[in-house]
Design a protein around this motif. Structure first.
Motif, PDB file in Angstrom:
ATOM      1  N   SER A 255      70.637  83.479  32.980  1.00  0.00           N
ATOM      2  CA  SER A 255      70.415  83.849  31.580  1.00  0.00           C
ATOM      3  C   SER A 255      71.537  83.416  30.650  1.00  0.00           C
ATOM      4  O   SER A 255      71.316  83.287  29.448  1.00  0.00           O
ATOM      5  N   GLY A 256      72.727  83.246  31.199  1.00  0.00           N
ATOM      6  CA  GLY A 256      73.880  82.963  30.349  1.00  0.00           C
ATOM      7  C   GLY A 256      74.514  84.223  29.770  1.00  0.00           C
ATOM      8  O   GLY A 256      75.536  84.162  29.104  1.00  0.00           O
TER       9      GLY A 256
ATOM     10  N   THR B 187      67.394  81.690  27.638  1.00  0.00           N
ATOM     11  CA  THR B 187      68.799  81.931  27.939  1.00  0.00           C
ATOM     12  C   THR B 187      69.608  82.088  26.665  1.00  0.00           C
ATOM     13  O   THR B 187      69.134  81.819  25.563  1.00  0.00           O
TER      14      THR B 187
END
Length: 128
Positions: free
Chosen positions: A48-49, A95
């Protein structure tokens, strides 16, 4: 005493399970009954970051799911909160950097020692 030894063993087991979840090669998250993130493993962060610190305590659906998918994701999580396990739910995750990742999600209720539902555990797979 035996009670203290049992408590130490329980703590060690809990720590082992926490490390296993965090290091798993699948994104794993947990939410409480209000939808706030309580668990976010390394793979969830990588895909996802969003770091664990970015998400813990925040509302998963409202803050991290794209508007057009919120109702579907909320429905899946609500079903799990009501004891209905959801398997193989596909949804796009966007993300932190704005790219799209396709996730296959299994969601199940988390229960406390008395069996009461206290949240949801989601285990995903990147199927992009």
């Amino acid at each position: 005493t035996e009670k203290k030894q049992a408590e130490r063993m329980q703590i060690a087991l809990t720590d082992d399970l926490a490390r296993l979840i965090d290091a798993a090669n699948a994104p794993i998250f947990g939410i409480d009954v209000h939808g706030a993130v309580t668990e976010w493993n390394q793979m969830a962060a990588r895909l996802s970051g969003y770091s664990r610190e970015d998400v813990i305590g925040k509302k998963l659906v409202e803050e991290f799911i794209m508007v057009e998918h919120r109702d579907l994701v909320k429905n899946v999580l609500d079903n799990a909160l009501n004891g209905r396990e959801i398997a193989n739910f596909e949804f796009p995750l966007f993300t932190k950097q704005g790219s799209r990742v396709e996730i296959l999600l299994n969601a199940t209720a988390r229960r406390d020692a008395s069996g009461a539902i206290v949240g949801v555990v989601g285990v995903g797979q990147d199927i992009t």
